[in-house]
Design a protein around this motif. Sequence first.
Motif, mmCIF file in Angstrom:
data_model
loop_
_atom_site.group_PDB
_atom_site.id
_atom_site.type_symbol
_atom_site.label_atom_id
_atom_site.label_comp_id
_atom_site.label_asym_id
_atom_site.label_seq_id
_atom_site.Cartn_x
_atom_site.Cartn_y
_atom_site.Cartn_z
ATOM 1 N N LEU A 1 -6.314 -10.922 6.407
ATOM 2 C CA LEU A 1 -5.493 -9.917 5.647
ATOM 3 C C LEU A 1 -6.855 -9.105 5.230
ATOM 4 O O LEU A 1 -6.466 -7.937 5.033
ATOM 5 N N ALA A 2 -7.897 -9.441 4.840
ATOM 6 C CA ALA A 2 -9.190 -8.661 4.425
ATOM 7 C C ALA A 2 -9.347 -7.545 5.496
ATOM 8 O O ALA A 2 -9.595 -6.293 5.232
ATOM 9 N N LEU B 1 -1.715 -3.869 -3.845
ATOM 10 C CA LEU B 1 -1.664 -5.270 -4.016
ATOM 11 C C LEU B 1 -1.983 -6.123 -2.777
ATOM 12 O O LEU B 1 -1.643 -5.657 -1.716
ATOM 13 N N SER B 2 -2.657 -7.109 -3.016
ATOM 14 C CA SER B 2 -3.037 -8.020 -1.939
ATOM 15 C C SER B 2 -3.236 -9.414 -2.405
ATOM 16 O O SER B 2 -3.980 -9.659 -3.275
ATOM 17 N N GLY C 1 0.831 -1.074 -0.081
ATOM 18 C CA GLY C 1 -0.077 0.018 -0.022
ATOM 19 C C GLY C 1 1.006 1.166 0.126
ATOM 20 O O GLY C 1 1.870 1.281 0.277
ATOM 21 N N VAL C 2 0.199 2.380 -0.204
ATOM 22 C CA VAL C 2 0.779 3.660 0.010
ATOM 23 C C VAL C 2 0.164 4.349 0.641
ATOM 24 O O VAL C 2 -1.081 4.763 0.715
ATOM 25 N N ASP D 1 4.798 -8.651 4.470
ATOM 26 C CA ASP D 1 4.919 -10.077 3.970
ATOM 27 C C ASP D 1 4.643 -10.900 5.198
ATOM 28 O O ASP D 1 5.363 -10.846 6.024
ATOM 29 N N TRP D 2 3.688 -11.857 4.935
ATOM 30 C CA TRP D 2 3.248 -13.008 6.184
ATOM 31 C C TRP D 2 3.793 -14.234 5.537
ATOM 32 O O TRP D 2 3.232 -14.917 4.745
ATOM 33 N N HIS D 3 4.690 -14.822 6.244
ATOM 34 C CA HIS D 3 5.191 -16.316 5.980
ATOM 35 C C HIS D 3 4.613 -17.094 7.023
ATOM 36 O O HIS D 3 4.654 -16.866 8.190
#
Length: 180
Positions: free
Chosen positions: A153-154, A169-170, A8-9, A141-143
């Motif tokens: 995430l939503a 981006l998602s 995101g920005v 970044d989710w590992h």
Amino acid sequence: MISARYEGVLATTKYASRVKRATPPNPAFDDDRDFESFAKIGRWRWSTPQVGYEEKYGVLSDLLRIIRTHRGDSVDEMIMTSRMPSTLRMPKEMFGDDLFLVVDVEAEARELIRLGRRFIAIREGFVRNIVEAGQNEFVLDWHQPPADVEARLAAMIIGFELAGLRTSLSTVRREEVGHE
């Protein structure tokens, strides 16, 4: 193996309409050499500062609260860019057993992946003044997230956008690990 990514920005903040004390936006220029040095930086793109020094940590604190709320106990740790120096006291959300501030997030992430850790890596490039590097970006970044990562995430994205991020981006990737 599952991984998730958010980009995101920073488009606005809760501080955007508040009157605040001015902070020096640039280093002081004393003579012609200073202006020459500044001109030699030669960036192809300059970002508009969206936050001052104090506001940056307020925005990051808000984002960390959102992440901590929705990640649950599905993370061993988080690592985040430490863009120092800073002469300000950082808020309590920037500290904790679950958050490690590092200079090189990518190097630390490679080591945590090698160790098989469940973690979130955060890179931010919030610009506080026009000579600071960054594009006001926020990357998560989710590992090895949990199976319900899409829903988590939503929920994070709703909070991120309320905090002033514009999502670019998602994505969630599921890779099969070969068994021998």
